[in-house]
Design a protein around this motif. Structure first.
Motif, PDB file in Angstrom:
ATOM      1  N   LEU A  23       9.032   4.832  -1.964  1.00  0.00           N
ATOM      2  CA  LEU A  23       9.347   3.915  -0.982  1.00  0.00           C
ATOM      3  C   LEU A  23       9.180   3.186   0.371  1.00  0.00           C
ATOM      4  CD1 LEU A  23      11.785   1.386  -3.755  1.00  0.00           C
ATOM      5  CD2 LEU A  23       8.888   1.603  -3.660  1.00  0.00           C
ATOM      6  N   MET A  55      10.808  -6.621  -3.704  1.00  0.00           N
ATOM      7  CA  MET A  55       9.089  -6.982  -3.122  1.00  0.00           C
ATOM      8  C   MET A  55       8.567  -5.265  -3.012  1.00  0.00           C
ATOM      9  SD  MET A  55      10.526  -9.629   0.030  1.00  0.00           S
ATOM     10  CE  MET A  55       8.490  -9.419   0.919  1.00  0.00           C
ATOM     11  N   LEU A  56       9.023  -4.170  -2.631  1.00  0.00           N
ATOM     12  CA  LEU A  56       8.488  -3.180  -2.389  1.00  0.00           C
ATOM     13  C   LEU A  56       8.136  -2.502  -3.828  1.00  0.00           C
ATOM     14  CD1 LEU A  56      10.856  -1.535  -0.388  1.00  0.00           C
ATOM     15  CD2 LEU A  56       8.755  -1.597   0.668  1.00  0.00           C
ATOM     16  N   ALA A  58       7.404  -4.279  -6.218  1.00  0.00           N
ATOM     17  CA  ALA A  58       6.481  -5.390  -6.592  1.00  0.00           C
ATOM     18  C   ALA A  58       5.223  -4.681  -5.966  1.00  0.00           C
ATOM     19  CB  ALA A  58       6.934  -6.601  -6.597  1.00  0.00           C
ATOM     20  N   GLN A  59       5.085  -4.438  -5.121  1.00  0.00           N
ATOM     21  CA  GLN A  59       4.648  -4.246  -4.483  1.00  0.00           C
ATOM     22  C   GLN A  59       3.393  -2.866  -4.563  1.00  0.00           C
ATOM     23  OE1 GLN A  59       5.121  -2.816  -0.364  1.00  0.00           O
ATOM     24  NE2 GLN A  59       2.756  -3.223   0.418  1.00  0.00           N
ATOM     25  N   SER A  60       4.656  -1.479  -5.448  1.00  0.00           N
ATOM     26  CA  SER A  60       3.939  -0.358  -5.603  1.00  0.00           C
ATOM     27  C   SER A  60       3.132  -0.118  -6.764  1.00  0.00           C
ATOM     28  CB  SER A  60       4.767   0.493  -5.436  1.00  0.00           C
ATOM     29  OG  SER A  60       6.093   0.181  -6.336  1.00  0.00           O
TER      30      SER A  60
END
Length: 61
Positions: A23, A55-56, A58-60
């Motif tokens: 991350l 959030m990180l 979910a983004q990855s």
């Protein structure tokens, strides 16, 4: 007892390196905020760290 403490510390460092690798620097900031929030029993700081981690992740994904 010291062996258990060393093992726990090694696991914590390993997890921290995994978070940083996966991350980036923001993941470390979020993990530190979550850890500090839990240890200080601060819901606001822990919540901020948890939200950033989610959030990180979910983004990855």
């Amino acid at each position: 007892m010291p062996l258990i403490a060393i093992a726990i510390a090694a696991l914590a460092v390993g997890f921290e390196q995994l978070v940083q690798w996966k991350l980036g620097a923001m993941g470390i900031v979020a993990f530190v905020a979550l850890t500090v929030g839990v240890k200080a029993k601060s819901v606001a700081i822990g919540g901020i760290g948890a939200v950033i981690l989610v959030m990180l992740l979910a983004q990855s994904g």
